[in-house]
Design a protein around this motif. Structure first.
Motif, short mmCIF file in Angstrom:
data_model
loop_
_atom_site.label_atom_id
_atom_site.label_comp_id
_atom_site.label_asym_id
_atom_site.label_seq_id
_atom_site.Cartn_x
_atom_site.Cartn_y
_atom_site.Cartn_z
N ARG A 3 28.61 -4.80 -4.14
CA ARG A 3 29.26 -6.09 -4.31
C ARG A 3 29.45 -6.30 -5.79
NH1 ARG A 3 26.46 -11.15 -4.76
NH2 ARG A 3 27.96 -12.82 -4.79
N VAL A 4 30.64 -6.61 -6.17
CA VAL A 4 30.97 -6.90 -7.55
C VAL A 4 31.17 -8.41 -7.62
CG1 VAL A 4 32.59 -6.48 -9.41
CG2 VAL A 4 32.13 -4.68 -7.75
N ALA A 5 30.32 -9.09 -8.38
CA ALA A 5 30.42 -10.55 -8.44
C ALA A 5 30.19 -11.02 -9.86
CB ALA A 5 29.38 -11.18 -7.52
N SER A 6 30.63 -12.23 -10.12
CA SER A 6 30.49 -12.74 -11.47
C SER A 6 30.37 -14.25 -11.50
CB SER A 6 31.71 -12.35 -12.30
OG SER A 6 32.83 -13.07 -11.85
N VAL A 7 29.85 -14.73 -12.59
CA VAL A 7 29.84 -16.15 -12.89
C VAL A 7 30.55 -16.29 -14.23
CG1 VAL A 7 28.38 -18.13 -13.41
CG2 VAL A 7 27.68 -16.51 -11.67
N ALA A 8 31.62 -17.07 -14.27
CA ALA A 8 32.38 -17.32 -15.49
C ALA A 8 32.92 -16.03 -16.11
CB ALA A 8 31.54 -18.10 -16.49
N HIS A 76 28.52 -4.99 -17.54
CA HIS A 76 27.93 -4.91 -16.19
C HIS A 76 26.42 -5.00 -16.23
CE1 HIS A 76 31.76 -2.56 -16.04
NE2 HIS A 76 31.95 -3.41 -15.05
N VAL A 77 25.86 -5.46 -15.11
CA VAL A 77 24.41 -5.57 -14.98
C VAL A 77 24.03 -5.35 -13.52
CG1 VAL A 77 24.49 -8.09 -14.65
CG2 VAL A 77 22.43 -7.04 -15.60
N PRO A 82 19.68 -14.49 -12.85
CA PRO A 82 20.80 -15.19 -13.49
C PRO A 82 20.79 -15.07 -15.02
CG PRO A 82 19.90 -16.53 -11.74
CD PRO A 82 18.96 -15.36 -11.91
N SER A 83 19.62 -15.06 -15.63
CA SER A 83 19.55 -14.98 -17.09
C SER A 83 20.04 -13.61 -17.60
CB SER A 83 18.12 -15.22 -17.58
OG SER A 83 17.24 -14.24 -17.03
N ALA A 84 19.91 -12.57 -16.80
CA ALA A 84 20.36 -11.24 -17.20
C ALA A 84 21.87 -11.09 -17.08
CB ALA A 84 19.67 -10.17 -16.36
N ARG A 85 22.48 -11.90 -16.24
CA ARG A 85 23.91 -11.78 -15.97
C ARG A 85 24.79 -12.35 -17.07
NH1 ARG A 85 24.45 -13.76 -9.74
NH2 ARG A 85 22.51 -12.85 -8.99
N ASN A 86 24.30 -13.28 -17.81
CA ASN A 86 25.03 -14.02 -18.84
C ASN A 86 26.29 -13.31 -19.35
OD1 ASN A 86 25.57 -16.04 -20.65
ND2 ASN A 86 24.18 -15.25 -22.21
N GLY A 87 27.44 -13.67 -18.75
CA GLY A 87 28.71 -13.13 -19.19
C GLY A 87 29.00 -11.71 -18.72
N ARG A 88 28.17 -11.18 -17.82
CA ARG A 88 28.38 -9.82 -17.32
C ARG A 88 28.58 -9.84 -15.81
NH1 ARG A 88 23.59 -6.42 -19.94
NH2 ARG A 88 22.41 -8.28 -19.46
N ILE A 89 29.18 -8.80 -15.33
CA ILE A 89 29.47 -8.66 -13.90
C ILE A 89 28.25 -8.06 -13.21
CG2 ILE A 89 30.93 -7.50 -12.21
CD1 ILE A 89 33.15 -7.57 -14.40
N PHE A 90 27.79 -8.74 -12.17
CA PHE A 90 26.63 -8.30 -11.39
C PHE A 90 27.08 -7.29 -10.33
CE2 PHE A 90 23.72 -9.66 -7.72
CZ PHE A 90 22.75 -8.71 -8.04
N LEU A 91 26.54 -6.09 -10.39
CA LEU A 91 26.81 -5.05 -9.40
C LEU A 91 25.67 -5.08 -8.38
CD1 LEU A 91 27.83 -2.23 -11.90
CD2 LEU A 91 29.33 -3.80 -10.64
#
Length: 142
Positions: A3-8, A76-77, A82-91
């Motif tokens: 799943r490729v997901a993101s916030v902002a 990517h991350v 949530p703190s690790a995702r900051n501006g990166r796409i969560f795989l």
């Protein structure tokens, strides 16, 4: 499935990441297909050999995701924090674990506009289909 997901994150980057995963899978001899989540992501599915454990599938998806993180760690991350995702796409390779869930195809989401998760073609992803392209008011055509 990954799943490729993101916030902002710009949708074009999310879609581009899904296309990169497609190409990585293709280079390993696997066909894949995308499904919009009706939210902020894309599920990338690929059939694996007939007999494989959930743990082996998750390990394979994790290695694939980590390869992508290794190429572009600023983008990517794989950490769900949530703190690790900051501006990166969560795989999100964790969807492959036994008992884990993912939104089903043609499921409406409890979001404004009631977007609908739906399988799409890679051609549609390449042409820029948006993550909320389908709703209860404008469902996907089969």
């Amino acid at each position: 499935m990954a799943r490729v997901a993101s916030v902002a994150i710009e949708w074009e980057l999310v879609a581009g990441t899904a296309l990169t995963l497609r190409d990585m899978l293709r280079s390993e001899g696997l066909d894949s297909w995308p499904k919009l989540t009706g939210g902020k992501g894309v599920h990338v599915m690929a059939p694996l050999q007939a007999v494989i454990t959930h743990d082996a599938a998750r390990l394979y998806a994790r290695k694939l995701a980590q390869r992508l993180v290794g190429k572009q760690p600023e983008r990517h991350v794989v950490s769900a924090a949530p703190s690790a995702r900051n501006g990166r796409i969560f795989l999100d390779y964790l969807r492959n674990g036994r008992g884990n869930t993912a939104v089903g195809a043609y499921s409406p989401r409890a979001r404004p506009g009631f977007s609908v998760a739906a399988p799409v073609s890679w051609n549609q992803v390449e042409k820029g289909i948006l993550p909320d392209a389908f709703t209860l008011q404008s469902p996907p055509q089969r």
